[in-house]
Scaffold this motif. Structure first.
Motif, PDB file in Angstrom:
ATOM      1  N   VAL A  86       0.846  -1.190   0.000  1.00 24.38           N
ATOM      2  CA  VAL A  86       0.000   0.000   0.000  1.00 24.38           C
ATOM      3  C   VAL A  86       0.881   1.238   0.000  1.00 24.38           C
ATOM      4  CG1 VAL A  86      -1.958  -1.115   1.138  1.00 24.38           C
ATOM      5  CG2 VAL A  86      -0.200   0.003   2.515  1.00 24.38           C
ATOM      6  N   HIS A  87       0.345   2.277  -0.595  1.00 25.90           N
ATOM      7  CA  HIS A  87       1.078   3.537  -0.741  1.00 25.90           C
ATOM      8  C   HIS A  87       0.165   4.677  -0.328  1.00 25.90           C
ATOM      9  CE1 HIS A  87       3.930   6.407  -2.468  1.00 25.90           C
ATOM     10  NE2 HIS A  87       2.930   6.984  -3.100  1.00 25.90           N
ATOM     11  N   VAL A  88       0.636   5.507   0.605  1.00 26.59           N
ATOM     12  CA  VAL A  88      -0.126   6.659   1.069  1.00 26.59           C
ATOM     13  C   VAL A  88       0.156   7.841   0.146  1.00 26.59           C
ATOM     14  CG1 VAL A  88      -0.473   8.305   2.945  1.00 26.59           C
ATOM     15  CG2 VAL A  88      -0.117   5.874   3.455  1.00 26.59           C
ATOM     16  N   LEU A  89      -0.896   8.383  -0.427  1.00 25.85           N
ATOM     17  CA  LEU A  89      -0.760   9.512  -1.336  1.00 25.85           C
ATOM     18  C   LEU A  89      -0.692  10.824  -0.559  1.00 25.85           C
ATOM     19  CD1 LEU A  89      -3.431   8.339  -3.926  1.00 25.85           C
ATOM     20  CD2 LEU A  89      -0.953   8.296  -4.240  1.00 25.85           C
ATOM     21  N   HIS A  90       0.003  11.786  -1.137  1.00 27.96           N
ATOM     22  CA  HIS A  90       0.054  13.206  -0.716  1.00 27.96           C
ATOM     23  C   HIS A  90      -0.077  13.417   0.798  1.00 27.96           C
ATOM     24  CE1 HIS A  90      -4.233  12.546  -0.861  1.00 27.96           C
ATOM     25  NE2 HIS A  90      -4.336  12.715  -2.157  1.00 27.96           N
ATOM     26  N   LEU A  91       0.847  12.848   1.558  1.00 29.60           N
ATOM     27  CA  LEU A  91       0.827  13.051   3.006  1.00 29.60           C
ATOM     28  C   LEU A  91       1.060  14.518   3.334  1.00 29.60           C
ATOM     29  CD1 LEU A  91       0.836  11.683   5.874  1.00 29.60           C
ATOM     30  CD2 LEU A  91       3.334  11.848   5.716  1.00 29.60           C
ATOM     31  N   SER A  92       0.175  15.085   4.178  1.00 35.00           N
ATOM     32  CA  SER A  92       0.402  16.450   4.655  1.00 35.00           C
ATOM     33  C   SER A  92       0.501  16.528   6.168  1.00 35.00           C
ATOM     34  CB  SER A  92      -0.713  17.384   4.156  1.00 35.00           C
ATOM     35  OG  SER A  92      -1.881  17.301   4.941  1.00 35.00           O
ATOM     36  N   SER A  93      -0.011  15.548   6.889  1.00 36.09           N
ATOM     37  CA  SER A  93      -0.031  15.606   8.350  1.00 36.09           C
ATOM     38  C   SER A  93       1.235  15.005   8.943  1.00 36.09           C
ATOM     39  CB  SER A  93      -1.242  14.856   8.914  1.00 36.09           C
ATOM     40  OG  SER A  93      -1.138  14.731  10.316  1.00 36.09           O
ATOM     41  N   SER A  94       2.030  15.826   9.594  1.00 37.87           N
ATOM     42  CA  SER A  94       3.231  15.310  10.257  1.00 37.87           C
ATOM     43  C   SER A  94       2.880  14.441  11.459  1.00 37.87           C
ATOM     44  CB  SER A  94       4.129  16.468  10.689  1.00 37.87           C
ATOM     45  OG  SER A  94       3.474  17.295  11.637  1.00 37.87           O
ATOM     46  N   ASP A  95       1.664  14.569  11.985  1.00 37.54           N
ATOM     47  CA  ASP A  95       1.264  13.757  13.140  1.00 37.54           C
ATOM     48  C   ASP A  95       1.242  12.269  12.811  1.00 37.54           C
ATOM     49  OD1 ASP A  95       0.958  16.121  14.472  1.00 37.54           O
ATOM     50  OD2 ASP A  95      -1.234  16.073  14.556  1.00 37.54           O
ATOM     51  N   ALA A  96       1.115  11.930  11.518  1.00 38.08           N
ATOM     52  CA  ALA A  96       1.062  10.520  11.124  1.00 38.08           C
ATOM     53  C   ALA A  96       2.447   9.890  11.003  1.00 38.08           C
ATOM     54  CB  ALA A  96       0.323  10.385   9.790  1.00 38.08           C
ATOM     55  N   LEU A  97       3.497  10.692  11.080  1.00 43.23           N
ATOM     56  CA  LEU A  97       4.836  10.170  10.828  1.00 43.23           C
ATOM     57  C   LEU A  97       5.282   9.090  11.813  1.00 43.23           C
ATOM     58  CD1 LEU A  97       6.534  13.512   9.764  1.00 43.23           C
ATOM     59  CD2 LEU A  97       5.979  11.567   8.280  1.00 43.23           C
ATOM     60  N   PRO A  98       5.047   9.225  13.122  1.00 43.68           N
ATOM     61  CA  PRO A  98       5.449   8.140  14.026  1.00 43.68           C
ATOM     62  C   PRO A  98       4.762   6.811  13.706  1.00 43.68           C
ATOM     63  CG  PRO A  98       5.073  10.154  15.262  1.00 43.68           C
ATOM     64  CD  PRO A  98       4.573  10.408  13.875  1.00 43.68           C
ATOM     65  N   LEU A  99       3.485   6.860  13.364  1.00 40.23           N
ATOM     66  CA  LEU A  99       2.755   5.651  12.981  1.00 40.23           C
ATOM     67  C   LEU A  99       3.365   5.029  11.733  1.00 40.23           C
ATOM     68  CD1 LEU A  99       0.277   3.705  12.933  1.00 40.23           C
ATOM     69  CD2 LEU A  99      -0.934   5.497  11.683  1.00 40.23           C
ATOM     70  N   ILE A 100       3.681   5.868  10.754  1.00 34.79           N
ATOM     71  CA  ILE A 100       4.268   5.369   9.508  1.00 34.79           C
ATOM     72  C   ILE A 100       5.631   4.737   9.772  1.00 34.79           C
ATOM     73  CG2 ILE A 100       5.236   6.119   7.297  1.00 34.79           C
ATOM     74  CD1 ILE A 100       2.942   8.278   7.290  1.00 34.79           C
ATOM     75  N   ALA A 101       6.456   5.415  10.552  1.00 35.15           N
ATOM     76  CA  ALA A 101       7.784   4.885  10.859  1.00 35.15           C
ATOM     77  C   ALA A 101       7.688   3.550  11.590  1.00 35.15           C
ATOM     78  CB  ALA A 101       8.566   5.899  11.687  1.00 35.15           C
ATOM     79  N   ALA A 102       6.758   3.447  12.522  1.00 40.78           N
ATOM     80  CA  ALA A 102       6.590   2.201  13.272  1.00 40.78           C
ATOM     81  C   ALA A 102       6.116   1.076  12.364  1.00 40.78           C
ATOM     82  CB  ALA A 102       5.604   2.416  14.420  1.00 40.78           C
ATOM     83  N   ALA A 103       5.179   1.386  11.459  1.00 35.81           N
ATOM     84  CA  ALA A 103       4.687   0.359  10.538  1.00 35.81           C
ATOM     85  C   ALA A 103       5.808  -0.158   9.648  1.00 35.81           C
ATOM     86  CB  ALA A 103       3.548   0.927   9.694  1.00 35.81           C
ATOM     87  N   LYS A 104       6.616   0.749   9.139  1.00 31.99           N
ATOM     88  CA  LYS A 104       7.733   0.317   8.297  1.00 31.99           C
ATOM     89  C   LYS A 104       8.707  -0.551   9.095  1.00 31.99           C
ATOM     90  CE  LYS A 104       7.884   3.895   4.735  1.00 31.99           C
ATOM     91  NZ  LYS A 104       8.800   4.756   3.972  1.00 31.99           N
ATOM     92  N   ALA A 105       8.988  -0.137  10.324  1.00 32.66           N
ATOM     93  CA  ALA A 105       9.904  -0.911  11.161  1.00 32.66           C
ATOM     94  C   ALA A 105       9.360  -2.306  11.449  1.00 32.66           C
ATOM     95  CB  ALA A 105      10.163  -0.167  12.469  1.00 32.66           C
ATOM     96  N   ASP A 106       8.039  -2.437  11.488  1.00 37.61           N
ATOM     97  CA  ASP A 106       7.395  -3.730  11.733  1.00 37.61           C
ATOM     98  C   ASP A 106       7.269  -4.581  10.474  1.00 37.61           C
ATOM     99  OD1 ASP A 106       7.133  -3.136  14.407  1.00 37.61           O
ATOM    100  OD2 ASP A 106       5.043  -2.480  14.247  1.00 37.61           O
ATOM    101  N   GLY A 107       7.726  -4.061   9.341  1.00 37.99           N
ATOM    102  CA  GLY A 107       7.696  -4.834   8.114  1.00 37.99           C
ATOM    103  C   GLY A 107       6.446  -4.677   7.280  1.00 37.99           C
ATOM    104  N   VAL A 108       5.569  -3.728   7.642  1.00 38.62           N
ATOM    105  CA  VAL A 108       4.401  -3.466   6.807  1.00 38.62           C
ATOM    106  C   VAL A 108       4.882  -2.926   5.460  1.00 38.62           C
ATOM    107  CG1 VAL A 108       2.248  -2.159   6.587  1.00 38.62           C
ATOM    108  CG2 VAL A 108       2.979  -3.013   8.827  1.00 38.62           C
ATOM    109  N   ARG A 109       4.285  -3.401   4.396  1.00 41.03           N
ATOM    110  CA  ARG A 109       4.735  -3.042   3.046  1.00 41.03           C
ATOM    111  C   ARG A 109       4.114  -1.707   2.645  1.00 41.03           C
ATOM    112  NH1 ARG A 109       3.337  -8.217  -0.344  1.00 41.03           N
ATOM    113  NH2 ARG A 109       4.749  -7.285  -1.885  1.00 41.03           N
TER     114      ARG A 109
END
Length: 446
Positions: A234-257
């Motif tokens: 999955v690919h998140v389009l046009h991210l504007s909210s910096s508040d989502a960055l910790p969630l995104i970083a954690a998901a990537k670290a957990d191996g979410v594609r």
């Protein structure tokens, strides 16, 4: 080098190994070698020496609304691809909505291709659409060569492209994961949007309040959960909210594609500077505050955000009214994306190699074109932009190639002048002069 038909030389060539003085040999539209700067040019080969101007790989923009056919008065393949070429972009992937018909069936894809084929100044590929009720169309579209599937989690703004609810998202994602496809998502939660204050009028602050960060954050959290459930890309389009960055970083670290993009307007424009009534700045999700922007840049630098694309989403000028609630939401950025991002990137201490990574190599990789596009190395398509990085210009809307010359960058002074753009070893624009269209229609690799 002996078989080279063309040799391009610069003291600054951006390659995967870094920036160096080099001569780039081209034959049959492909890069055949990257050689020392003083390599001998074979007899009969065309030769161009760009001096100290930078030779970089043509940019790959994977988020463009061309709107053709059906809303061609908003944009079109002829004008969009000319604007892209003028901005150093040599490949774009067209979004499935805002054209009529939308790219949601194989027949509709065929219609889109018939319109694009003779008008494309650069190479063009296509996204398919995931809608309620079209799960049966997804595999046929994939087999027909679309690069993946676009979905909305909130209303898209056009009736013919409705959003997916969570159950519909799960059905579509299960199907797409089953054949190894990619789902790209406009991630704003409809319930948070509905609960936000909605006011008509000219005040940008009111519009910003109507598209809160938590709408993005909640939608991305649900998308991550679904991606993990189905082991889906999955690919998140046009991210504007910096508040989502910790969630995104954690998901990537957990191996979410999971991959994520942001856009030039989020990186270069801020809510504090948007004048009331200036709906040329309106987009969804919205341009947010300067402190938010700083965190987006940090996320680009550390890899939490993967790439930068335009989300070129034009309309006719009459739809850009001074009422933020009713004006069309979209920013036209094809021609200006490279200088806009470079201007701010340089100010923040980044180099052109970073910009190339964000806007060419990673976008090419996102759509499976990483062996053809996005780098200056042997075997790739000979797609180039020649940039004078220290030259500046003031944005004049009348100089834009977009069909509707409405721009949030009007009057801004930007660094980086695109001197020429090359597609498969042929110069397609230089000093404002264009060749006839020679772009190809691209399909996903089998």
């Amino acid at each position: 080098m002996s078989d080279a038909e063309l040799v391009l030389r610069s003291t600054r060539v951006i390659t995967p190994e870094g920036t160096r003085a080099a001569s780039v040999a081209v034959a049959a539209g492909k890069i055949t070698a990257v050689l020392p700067h003083d390599a001998e040019v074979p007899p009969g080969a065309r030769f161009e020496d760009f001096g100290d101007d930078v030779l970089l790989p043509g940019l790959v923009d994977t988020h463009v609304h061309v709107n053709d056919p059906g809303r061609t008065e908003w944009e079109g393949f002829w004008t969009a691809t000319r604007a892209a070429a003028a901005g150093g972009i040599t490949t774009l992937i067209d979004m499935p909505l805002n054209s009529l018909p939308p790219t949601t069936t194989v027949d509709n894809l065929r219609t889109k291709k018939e319109v694009a084929r003779s008008k494309a100044h650069i190479d063009v590929g296509f996204w398919g659409g995931a809608l309620p009720g079209n799960v049966k169309d997804l595999r046929p579209l994939y087999d027909a060569g679309v690069f993946g599937f676009k979905a909305f989690l909130s209303p898209s703004g056009v009736d013919e492209f409705p959003e997916l609810d969570q159950e519909q998202l799960a059905r579509s994602l299960a199907e797409i994961a089953g054949f190894g496809g990619l789902l790209i998502v406009h991630a704003e939660d409809p319930h948070h949007l509905a609960a936000a204050p909605q006011k008509s009028g000219r005040k940008y602050a009111d519009f910003l309040a109507s598209r809160p960060r938590d709408a993005e954050d909640t939608a991305i959290a649900s998308l991550v959960a679904q991606a993990e459930r189905f082991d889906a890309r999955v690919h998140v389009l046009h991210l504007s909210s910096s508040d989502a960055l910790p969630l995104i970083a954690a998901a990537k670290a957990d191996g979410v594609r999971l991959t994520v993009e942001t856009c030039p307007h989020y990186l270069t424009l801020t809510a504090e500077e948007v004048p009331d009534g200036a709906s040329e700045f309106k987009c969804c999700p919205p341009i947010r505050e300067a402190a938010n922007q700083d965190l987006l840049w940090q996320a680009l630098a550390d890899g939490t955000i993967d790439c930068v694309v335009t989300d070129h989403s034009p309309s006719t000028a009459d739809l850009k009214t001074d009422d933020f609630a009713t004006a069309w939401g979209g920013i036209s950025g094809l021609q200006l994306s490279l200088p806009a991002v470079w201007t701010e990137a340089r100010r923040r201490g980044h180099g052109l190699e970073d910009v190339v990574r964000w806007m060419s190599s990673r976008t090419a990789e996102l759509v499976g074109l990483g062996d053809r596009k996005g780098a200056i190395e042997a075997g790739r398509d000979a797609d180039f932009a020649v940039l004078a990085p220290d030259e500046t210009f003031t944005v004049d809307p009348t100089a834009l190639q977009h069909r509707n010359r409405v721009t949030a960058y009007a009057g801004r002074t930007l660094s980086g002048v695109v001197k020429s753009t090359w597609l498969r070893g042929e110069r397609i624009v230089a000093e404002g002069e264009f060749t006839e269209p020679t772009g190809r229609l691209l399909t996903r690799h089998p």
